[in-house]
Scaffold this active site. Structure first.
Site, PDB file in Angstrom:
ATOM      1  N   HIS A   8      67.274  35.812 -23.947  1.00 49.08           N
ATOM      2  CA  HIS A   8      67.115  36.868 -24.944  1.00 49.08           C
ATOM      3  C   HIS A   8      66.360  38.063 -24.375  1.00 49.08           C
ATOM      4  CE1 HIS A   8      62.843  35.974 -25.288  1.00 49.08           C
ATOM      5  NE2 HIS A   8      63.184  34.696 -25.210  1.00 49.08           N
ATOM      6  N   GLU A  82      64.411  27.116 -27.826  1.00 46.18           N
ATOM      7  CA  GLU A  82      63.474  27.008 -26.716  1.00 46.18           C
ATOM      8  C   GLU A  82      62.821  25.621 -26.707  1.00 46.18           C
ATOM      9  OE1 GLU A  82      62.645  27.394 -23.858  1.00 46.18           O
ATOM     10  OE2 GLU A  82      61.683  29.371 -23.724  1.00 46.18           O
TER      11      GLU A  82
END
Length: 224
Positions: A8, A82
């Protein structure tokens, strides 16, 4: 099958070096949005036919410009999250970051039982990330797509790739960073395995990268 794993764009938590791993997470910064826009030039003409992202806001915001350019939706896959920080969530002190990275290093060296309090262990992480990749590939095949993008997170991408990609190693992914919107390009399938073609724009040279590493402390910047 070609698989682009994309980290990201930048978030305020990256700027402050915080362990920001929980849903929904931080938005992109102005720079992060510009980084997301730049993915259109990098991947927009490469035959991408499907895009998936984690449930965190920052990955979906990163995927949005490329998806709009290609006229595609963004599938949200929980397994692309994550690696959890558990009780270390939103801490940014050096000791906490090193504890987090030490867990990742242990997994990469085969000890999947290690976990921070309140967080998943390696077996749980790899099971859910493997499932997400397999689901994304299965959906792409059903649509006749052979090139797809998965927008995920720095530690998750590096850890999964270090364990699941044939020409990568623990030493390589520990020593080699992945900046915001860095792209790791793989070819292969979940059944036959994966090979890394390019890491953040560079043709792979895992031997040189591994030789430069000094373990978890070699991490050059925030990975979350």
């Amino acid at each position: 099958m070609r698989l682009h794993l994309v980290r990201h764009g930048q978030t305020p938590s990256n700027v402050e070096h915080l362990l920001d791993t929980a849903v929904p997470g931080a938005d992109l910064t102005e720079l992060g949005r510009a980084q997301a826009d730049a993915l259109v030039a990098e991947l927009g003409e490469g035959g991408v036919g499907a895009i998936s992202a984690s449930p965190l806001v920052r990955t979906q915001q990163t995927a949005a410009p490329l998806a709009a350019h290609l006229g595609l939706g963004v599938a949200v896959l929980d397994g692309l999250r994550e690696i959890e920080a558990g009780d270390l969530e939103m801490r940014g002190d050096e000791a906490s970051v090193q504890r987090y990275l030490a867990v990742v290093a242990a997994w990469l060296h085969g000890d999947l039982t290690v976990a921070e309090p309140g967080a998943e262990d390696g077996r749980t992480f790899f099971a859910r990330y493997d499932r997400a990749v397999a689901d994304a590939v299965e959906a792409a095949r059903a649509q006749g797509v052979d090139t797809l993008v998965l927008v995920s997170h720095g530690a998750a991408i590096r850890t999964w790739a270090g364990a699941r990609v044939g020409n990568l190693s623990a030493g390589f992914v520990i020593a080699t960073g992945l900046e915001n919107t860095g792209v790791v390009t793989l070819t292969g399938t979940p059944e036959d395995g994966w090979t890394c073609e390019r890491w953040a724009g560079a043709v792979l040279d895992p031997v040189a990268a591994e030789a430069a590493g000094e373990g978890p402390a070699a991490e050059p910047g925030p990975v979350f």
